[in-house]
Structure formats: structure tokens, C-alpha cells
Motif scaffolding. Structure first.
Motif, PDB file in Angstrom:
ATOM      1  N   ILE A  47     -24.170  15.255  39.049  1.00 17.84           N
ATOM      2  CA  ILE A  47     -25.328  14.198  38.020  1.00 17.84           C
ATOM      3  C   ILE A  47     -24.769  13.191  37.349  1.00 17.84           C
ATOM      4  O   ILE A  47     -24.748  12.796  38.454  1.00 17.84           O
ATOM      5  N   TYR A  48     -26.756  12.602  37.564  1.00 16.40           N
ATOM      6  CA  TYR A  48     -27.073  11.540  37.315  1.00 16.40           C
ATOM      7  C   TYR A  48     -26.908  11.253  35.840  1.00 16.40           C
ATOM      8  O   TYR A  48     -28.393  11.700  35.145  1.00 16.40           O
ATOM      9  N   LEU A  49     -26.258   9.998  35.618  1.00 14.29           N
ATOM     10  CA  LEU A  49     -26.917   9.884  33.479  1.00 14.29           C
ATOM     11  C   LEU A  49     -27.479   8.447  33.893  1.00 14.29           C
ATOM     12  O   LEU A  49     -27.392   7.423  34.761  1.00 14.29           O
ATOM     13  N   VAL A  50     -28.324   8.430  32.930  1.00 10.62           N
ATOM     14  CA  VAL A  50     -29.201   7.731  33.511  1.00 10.62           C
ATOM     15  C   VAL A  50     -29.329   7.268  31.336  1.00 10.62           C
ATOM     16  O   VAL A  50     -29.896   7.854  31.282  1.00 10.62           O
ATOM     17  N   ALA A  51     -29.110   5.765  31.091  1.00 13.03           N
ATOM     18  CA  ALA A  51     -30.138   5.841  29.626  1.00 13.03           C
ATOM     19  C   ALA A  51     -30.573   4.040  29.767  1.00 13.03           C
ATOM     20  O   ALA A  51     -31.064   3.795  31.348  1.00 13.03           O
ATOM     21  N   HIS A  52     -31.830   4.391  28.968  1.00  9.33           N
ATOM     22  CA  HIS A  52     -32.633   3.136  28.261  1.00  9.33           C
ATOM     23  C   HIS A  52     -32.804   2.684  27.455  1.00  9.33           C
ATOM     24  O   HIS A  52     -31.492   3.378  26.237  1.00  9.33           O
ATOM     25  N   SER A  53     -32.345   0.886  27.676  1.00 14.99           N
ATOM     26  CA  SER A  53     -32.442  -0.252  26.177  1.00 14.99           C
ATOM     27  C   SER A  53     -30.665   0.172  25.496  1.00 14.99           C
ATOM     28  O   SER A  53     -30.174   0.743  25.975  1.00 14.99           O
ATOM     29  N   MET A  54     -31.251   0.419  24.522  1.00 13.19           N
ATOM     30  CA  MET A  54     -30.191   1.023  23.168  1.00 13.19           C
ATOM     31  C   MET A  54     -28.884   2.192  23.439  1.00 13.19           C
ATOM     32  O   MET A  54     -28.649   2.309  23.140  1.00 13.19           O
ATOM     33  N   GLY A  55     -29.853   3.160  23.775  1.00  6.33           N
ATOM     34  CA  GLY A  55     -29.728   3.987  24.304  1.00  6.33           C
ATOM     35  C   GLY A  55     -28.230   4.464  25.355  1.00  6.33           C
ATOM     36  O   GLY A  55     -27.028   4.787  25.305  1.00  6.33           O
ATOM     37  N   ASN A  56     -27.726   2.519  25.974  1.00  2.71           N
ATOM     38  CA  ASN A  56     -27.000   2.304  26.661  1.00  2.71           C
ATOM     39  C   ASN A  56     -25.521   1.818  26.359  1.00  2.71           C
ATOM     40  O   ASN A  56     -24.945   2.391  26.738  1.00  2.71           O
ATOM     41  N   ARG A  57     -25.851   2.251  25.088  1.00  2.00           N
ATOM     42  CA  ARG A  57     -24.680   1.835  24.385  1.00  2.00           C
ATOM     43  C   ARG A  57     -24.251   3.080  24.075  1.00  2.00           C
ATOM     44  O   ARG A  57     -23.082   2.809  23.983  1.00  2.00           O
ATOM     45  N   GLY A  58     -25.123   3.950  23.506  1.00  2.00           N
ATOM     46  CA  GLY A  58     -23.820   5.264  23.249  1.00  2.00           C
ATOM     47  C   GLY A  58     -23.383   5.193  25.008  1.00  2.00           C
ATOM     48  O   GLY A  58     -22.480   6.210  24.878  1.00  2.00           O
ATOM     49  N   LEU A  59     -23.726   5.386  26.170  1.00  2.00           N
ATOM     50  CA  LEU A  59     -24.186   6.386  26.898  1.00  2.00           C
ATOM     51  C   LEU A  59     -22.332   5.402  27.997  1.00  2.00           C
ATOM     52  O   LEU A  59     -21.273   6.027  28.367  1.00  2.00           O
TER      53      LEU A  59
ATOM     54  N   LYS B 106     -22.796  11.472  39.646  1.00  2.00           N
ATOM     55  CA  LYS B 106     -23.071  11.230  41.868  1.00  2.00           C
ATOM     56  C   LYS B 106     -23.240   9.390  41.194  1.00  2.00           C
ATOM     57  O   LYS B 106     -22.709   8.785  42.018  1.00  2.00           O
ATOM     58  N   GLU B 107     -24.076   9.533  39.920  1.00  2.00           N
ATOM     59  CA  GLU B 107     -24.137   8.242  39.752  1.00  2.00           C
ATOM     60  C   GLU B 107     -24.786   7.364  38.107  1.00  2.00           C
ATOM     61  O   GLU B 107     -25.424   8.483  37.666  1.00  2.00           O
ATOM     62  N   ILE B 108     -24.338   6.686  37.998  1.00  2.00           N
ATOM     63  CA  ILE B 108     -25.230   6.290  36.775  1.00  2.00           C
ATOM     64  C   ILE B 108     -25.721   4.895  36.833  1.00  2.00           C
ATOM     65  O   ILE B 108     -26.236   3.883  37.466  1.00  2.00           O
ATOM     66  N   ILE B 109     -27.187   5.006  36.113  1.00  2.00           N
ATOM     67  CA  ILE B 109     -28.058   4.423  36.083  1.00  2.00           C
ATOM     68  C   ILE B 109     -28.336   3.571  34.454  1.00  2.00           C
ATOM     69  O   ILE B 109     -28.707   4.329  33.191  1.00  2.00           O
ATOM     70  N   LEU B 110     -28.412   2.041  34.973  1.00  2.00           N
ATOM     71  CA  LEU B 110     -28.455   2.069  33.394  1.00  2.00           C
ATOM     72  C   LEU B 110     -29.905   0.880  33.029  1.00  2.00           C
ATOM     73  O   LEU B 110     -29.849  -0.117  33.970  1.00  2.00           O
ATOM     74  N   ALA B 111     -30.871   1.050  32.420  1.00  2.00           N
ATOM     75  CA  ALA B 111     -32.495   0.587  32.674  1.00  2.00           C
ATOM     76  C   ALA B 111     -32.650  -0.139  31.282  1.00  2.00           C
ATOM     77  O   ALA B 111     -32.527   0.420  30.318  1.00  2.00           O
ATOM     78  N   ALA B 112     -32.613  -1.666  31.356  1.00  2.00           N
ATOM     79  CA  ALA B 112     -33.149  -1.894  30.611  1.00  2.00           C
ATOM     80  C   ALA B 112     -32.123  -2.418  29.454  1.00  2.00           C
ATOM     81  O   ALA B 112     -32.170  -2.098  28.207  1.00  2.00           O
ATOM     82  N   PRO B 113     -30.538  -2.570  29.556  1.00  2.00           N
ATOM     83  CA  PRO B 113     -29.943  -2.172  28.946  1.00  2.00           C
ATOM     84  C   PRO B 113     -29.527  -3.388  27.829  1.00  2.00           C
ATOM     85  O   PRO B 113     -29.492  -4.629  28.455  1.00  2.00           O
ATOM     86  N   ASP B 114     -29.783  -2.801  26.963  1.00  2.00           N
ATOM     87  CA  ASP B 114     -29.733  -3.914  25.139  1.00  2.00           C
ATOM     88  C   ASP B 114     -28.197  -3.763  24.496  1.00  2.00           C
ATOM     89  O   ASP B 114     -27.715  -3.296  24.134  1.00  2.00           O
ATOM     90  N   ILE B 115     -27.707  -4.136  25.394  1.00  2.00           N
ATOM     91  CA  ILE B 115     -26.105  -4.745  25.460  1.00  2.00           C
ATOM     92  C   ILE B 115     -25.486  -6.208  24.929  1.00  2.00           C
ATOM     93  O   ILE B 115     -26.122  -6.592  26.170  1.00  2.00           O
TER      94      ILE B 115
END
Length: 185
Positions: free
Chosen positions: A104-116, A135-144
Motif C-alpha cells: 500500500i502506497y499513501l500519497v497526499a498533495h498540498s493541504m491533504g498532507n495535513r490530514g494524512l 510500502k511507502e508514504i509520499i508527500l507532495a507539496a505539503p502545505d504544512i
């Protein structure tokens, strides 16, 4: 183009997901949590595009929190992602438990990173045995906030998940520049 939406009861959704994953070669799935200013249909299209671009062999799933999908409603989107954290946590726990996926890969973008990011830490504290599924966590452009991420979130994610975490960010990202102006970091 989003052509059809079918509402499924939770058990039926996870049964169908598990059945579909079982037929894939790698028994894998990824979960995408969209960011600020993103509608349900746009999140669905982005998830499909990610799956297509990666030639992903598995099931693509997205979690859509109630973004107002408006450039001018940033503050309300901040409230909504914060409100959504417990729902993301519950969904993530079900997703990790019931998908039947081996990877399982977990991917979040922008503000979604706050929740994930917060949800994954909470799930791993409550159910550490589920970390083997990730398997991996991917944080794209985290708005944090950078200091909050560095001091509070990242250390907990590393210790609780014990999985690779990939961070993608660009110094030219306009949304992150706007967030920095608004928040200071």
C-alpha cells in the motif's frame, strides 16, 4: 472525464476493492488524499491520471475531504481538512485492514498532507501491526508549517510507520508561497 459515480455501502466498497486487488499482479493499491481547492471530480481525475502515468498495477483509491474547490476559500479548506482528520483516520484504518493489498502506497498533495500525516501517526499508534501493509508514504507539496512538520510530524511519522517517506517540494510552488505569506513559514 468522470463518467459515472456509484455510491456503495462501506462493506460492499471494501469487498469490491479487495476482490479487484486480488486480481492484480502485485496485489497493490495506492491512496491519494487531494489538496486545497480540489473538487470531488477533480480528485477522481487526478487519481486516475496518477495511476495512468505510473502504469500502476493495482487499484487507485482516493479520499475526498470537503474542499470548497475555490481559490478564495483557503481558510475554510483549512477548517475542513482539520475537521476531516478523524474521518481520514477511520477510513485509513479500514483501508489498511480490509483492502487485502500486500503493498500500500499513501500519497497526499498540498493541504491533504495535513490530514494524512496526522491520521497515519494515529493509526500506527493504535494498530502498529498495520505498518507491514504500507510500502511507502509520499508527500507532495505539503502545505504544512515547516517547523511543525520538522519538529512534530516527521519524527512521529518516522518512528510510528518505520517506512520510507518521500517528500516532493519545489521552491517555485505558487500555492506554497501563498501559504508561507499567510502563515509565515
Amino acid at each position: 472525464m468522470l463518467q459515472d459515480i456509484t455510491l456503495l455501502e462501506k462493506q460492499k466498497f471494501f469487498s469490491k476493492l479487495a476482490k479487484d486487488i486480488k486480481t492484480s499482479k502485485k496485489k497493490s493499491t495506492f491512496l491519494f488524499v487531494h489538496g486545497y481547492n480540489t473538487s470531488f471530480s477533480e480528485a477522481a481525475k487526478r487519481t486516475a491520471q496518477i495511476s495512468y502515468d505510473l502504469k500502476f498495477d493495482g487499484k487507485a483509491v482516493f479520499y475526498s475531504w470537503p474542499s470548497l474547490a475555490s481559490t478564495f476559500r483557503y481558510g475554510k479548506d483549512e477548517e475542513n481538512i482539520k475537521w476531516s482528520q478523524n474521518n481520514i483516520k477511520r477510513f485509513l484504518q479500514d483501508y489498511l485492514t480490509k483492502s487485502g493489498a500486500e503493498d500500500i502506497y499513501l500519497v497526499a498533495h498540498s493541504m491533504g498532507n495535513r490530514g494524512l500525516t496526522r491520521a497515519i501517526v494515529d493509526v500506527m499508534k493504535d494498530k502498529p501491526e498495520l505498518r507491514t501493509k504500507i510500502k511507502e508514504i509520499i508527500l507532495a507539496a505539503p502545505d504544512i508549517d515547516a517547523n511543525v512538520f520538522k519538529n512534530d510530524i516527521a519524527p512521529k511519522m518516522v518512528s510510528e510507520t518505520q517506512k520510507p517517506i518521500t517528500l516532493y517540494v519545489s521552491s517555485d510552488d505558487l500555492a506554497l508561497k501563498a501559504s508561507k505569506l499567510l502563515h509565515g513559514n
